[in-house]
Design a protein around this motif. Structure first.
Motif, PDB file in Angstrom:
ATOM      1  N   ARG A  69       3.446   8.053  -4.188  1.00 24.84           N
ATOM      2  CA  ARG A  69       3.012   9.395  -4.145  1.00 24.84           C
ATOM      3  C   ARG A  69       1.448   9.760  -4.191  1.00 24.84           C
ATOM      4  N   TYR A  70       0.775   8.851  -4.592  1.00 22.95           N
ATOM      5  CA  TYR A  70      -0.814   8.867  -4.607  1.00 22.95           C
ATOM      6  C   TYR A  70      -1.480   8.749  -3.183  1.00 22.95           C
ATOM      7  N   VAL A  71      -0.475   8.115  -2.246  1.00 19.04           N
ATOM      8  CA  VAL A  71      -0.836   8.131  -0.873  1.00 19.04           C
ATOM      9  C   VAL A  71      -0.759   9.455  -0.330  1.00 19.04           C
ATOM     10  N   ASN A  72      -1.887   9.959   0.494  1.00 23.20           N
ATOM     11  CA  ASN A  72      -1.614  11.194   1.036  1.00 23.20           C
ATOM     12  C   ASN A  72      -0.943  10.939   2.515  1.00 23.20           C
ATOM     13  N   ARG A 111       2.945  16.099  -2.677  1.00 26.07           N
ATOM     14  CA  ARG A 111       3.825  15.170  -3.210  1.00 26.07           C
ATOM     15  C   ARG A 111       5.078  15.588  -3.665  1.00 26.07           C
ATOM     16  N   ARG A 128       0.724  -1.136   0.185  1.00 30.75           N
ATOM     17  CA  ARG A 128      -0.064   0.051   0.118  1.00 30.75           C
ATOM     18  C   ARG A 128       1.047   1.263   0.002  1.00 30.75           C
ATOM     19  N   SER A 130      -5.692   6.864   3.269  1.00 28.36           N
ATOM     20  CA  SER A 130      -6.127   6.112   1.920  1.00 28.36           C
ATOM     21  C   SER A 130      -6.395   7.098   0.896  1.00 28.36           C
ATOM     22  N   PRO A 131      -5.904   6.295  -0.505  1.00 28.03           N
ATOM     23  CA  PRO A 131      -6.091   7.139  -1.498  1.00 28.03           C
ATOM     24  C   PRO A 131      -7.684   7.007  -1.890  1.00 28.03           C
TER      25      PRO A 131
END
Length: 88
Positions: free
Chosen positions: A52-55, A65, A42, A83-84
């Motif tokens: 990079r899409y996980v905040n 990011r 994850r 969670s994205p």
């Protein structure tokens, strides 16, 4: 001690708080994934680079990011992983 908080939906056993080490944010994430491999897919791509899409927030600040590689996590910080979400 760094406190790392993961989304509840990631933890069927219910534990969401973990200990981490201070340092560069990418290293904090890699170290956490190494110590808790159930979260690795994850958080890291197949080469071990943080996704990079996980905040990610440090304390109450969302880390953009493009600033993550230059961000350092202090010894008493709280790192919250979000969670994205599809479509947002």
């Amino acid at each position: 001690m760094v406190r790392i908080v993961v989304p509840t939906v990631w933890t069927p056993q219910g534990r969401t708080d973990f200990e981490g080490s201070p340092g560069p944010l990418d290293e904090v994430i890699r170290d956490f994934a190494a110590r808790h491999p159930e979260f690795g897919r994850r958080l890291l791509d197949p080469e071990g680079t943080p996704l990079r899409y996980v905040n990610i927030c440090i304390d109450d600040d969302l880390i953009p990011r493009h600033q993550r590689t230059a961000t350092t996590v202090g010894p008493d910080a709280v790192v919250t992983i979000l969670s994205p979400m599809a479509g947002g």
